[in-house]
Design an enzyme around this catalytic site. Structure first.
Site, PDB file in Angstrom:
ATOM      1  N   LYS A 143       0.853  -1.187   0.000  1.00 19.67           N
ATOM      2  CA  LYS A 143       0.000   0.000   0.000  1.00 19.67           C
ATOM      3  C   LYS A 143       0.892   1.240   0.000  1.00 19.67           C
ATOM      4  CE  LYS A 143      -4.425  -1.188   2.146  1.00 19.67           C
ATOM      5  NZ  LYS A 143      -5.334  -0.853   3.267  1.00 19.67           N
ATOM      6  N   LYS A 226       0.464 -10.509   8.678  1.00 19.16           N
ATOM      7  CA  LYS A 226       0.261  -9.560   7.576  1.00 19.16           C
ATOM      8  C   LYS A 226       0.572 -10.217   6.237  1.00 19.16           C
ATOM      9  CE  LYS A 226      -0.290  -5.312   5.776  1.00 19.16           C
ATOM     10  NZ  LYS A 226       0.441  -4.104   6.147  1.00 19.16           N
TER      11      LYS A 226
END
Length: 360
Positions: A143, A226
């Protein structure tokens, strides 16, 4: 040393976690197949601490590094500052094969990644996170973004790094407030995925900031979770949205308060408590879950009380959030420790909760 993998087919990349890794950056970058020019993007604070070591390591490996610095702080994660990074890349004649190295915290990683995604329509980059928040969260997953005055991370792209190199030892120079802010994201993983990990944090809250084996385990487990989530849902079309626990409330708090008032992790801490409180109000979880979460965050030195911001201002900010769907607001809510769910809520329900939460 621990090496994890973010499995995305041809775009898979390693997360290397090792004490002293910063001293190996030259050989590590060469090992990725880069040569020639590279640009190290950082801020003055990190440059004073680590730029000499990194630049010497890169030069020693036969690379030609250039140092580009931008001011330190969330308020500088903007298109204006990104433009200055582009200027530096052009000035140093960076080519499409030239790599960008993000040396710093979340702001540097997001900014350098965004620039890498857009300069010459995309150049490779490497993440070397120097804050706990960046090590466990923002450096992993691709991101990239800059902020807009109306909202956080509204201008960005999904663009994966070639590698993430994590050296826990750099946390020893991190200010206490920044270290604590990063721990909010660590706690988040226990809430969304692993109740046992949440219990580990409760048990070790007294030593978790020592930068010892407990800290390293917390970093490893956070990155492991993650990486698994991103590997299953890279562009947040489903599962990855659970990583946004506390962020709908938290991003609104950051935007309305003014970027820089709260550290991102501090806003997420408050946002997670609010999300748990909203979940309990809706009957999704017991008040005990809310109490345990609030208790752990407080013991870790994180803020848990909502700031004095009008409910309407928060709702207006949440309307601009990327997690909005139609005329409803979307939240990740808690059904139990290690269990969350994506829910939509009418503004009237959110308004009623905000008014009651502020009075509590």
């Amino acid at each position: 040393m621990r090496t994890l993998s973010v499995d995305l087919g041809e775009r898979s990349y390693p997360i290397v976690i090792k004490r002293g890794l910063l001293s190996e950056v030259g050989s590590r970058v060469i090992g990725l197949g880069f040569n020639g020019r590279v640009a190290v993007v950082t801020n003055p604070t990190i440059a004073n601490l680590y730029a000499d070591r990194v630049m010497k390591g890169l030069k020693g490996a036969g690379l030609n590094p250039a140092l580009i610095t931008i001011p330190d702080g969330e308020e500088f994660k903007s298109l204006n500052e990104a433009g200055k990074v582009y200027d530096g890349l052009v000035r140093h004649r960076m080519e499409r094969s030239s790599a960008i190295i993000a040396l710093g915290g979340g702001v540097i990683g997001d900014m350098a990644g965004f620039v890498a995604a857009t300069y010459l329509r995309g150049v490779p980059y490497v993440q070397i996170p120097t804050t706990l928040l960046a090590q466990v969260d923002s450096s992993v997953g691709g991101k990239t973004a800059v902020n807009h005055p109306s909202g956080k991370n509204l201008i960005g792209a999904f663009y994966q790094p070639k590698a993430v190199f994590i050296d826990p030892d750099v946390l020893r120079t991190l200010p206490e407030r920044e270290l604590k802010a990063g721990m909010a994201e660590v706690v988040k993983y226990g809430v969304i995925w692993d109740e046992g990990f949440f219990g580990f944090l409760e048990k070790n809250s007294g030593v978790i900031y020592s930068i010892g084996r407990e800290t390293t385990h917390a970093i490893e487990r956070s990155c492991e979770i993650k990486a698994e989530v991103v590997g299953k849902d890279e562009t947040e079309s489903g599962l990855r949205s659970i990583l946004n626990l506390g962020h709908t409330f938290g991003h609104a708090i950051e935007a309305v308060s003014g970027y820089g008032t709260y550290r991102h992790g501090e806003a997420v801490s408050i946002g997670m408590v609010m999300a748990a409180g909203f979940s309990a109000r809706l009957g999704l979880c017991s008040s005990d879950v809310e109490a345990r979460l609030k208790g752990l965050l407080a013991v870790l030195g994180l803020p848990v009380d909502a700031p004095d911001i009008p409910a309407e201002a928060l709702i207006e900010s949440m309307r601009l959030d990327k997690k909005v769907s139609g005329d409803k607001l979307r939240f990740i809510l808690v059904t139990g420790l290690g269990q969350v769910v994506l829910k939509e809520a009418f503004e009237a329900d959110v308004r009623g909760f905000l008014l009651s939460f502020k009075k509590a």
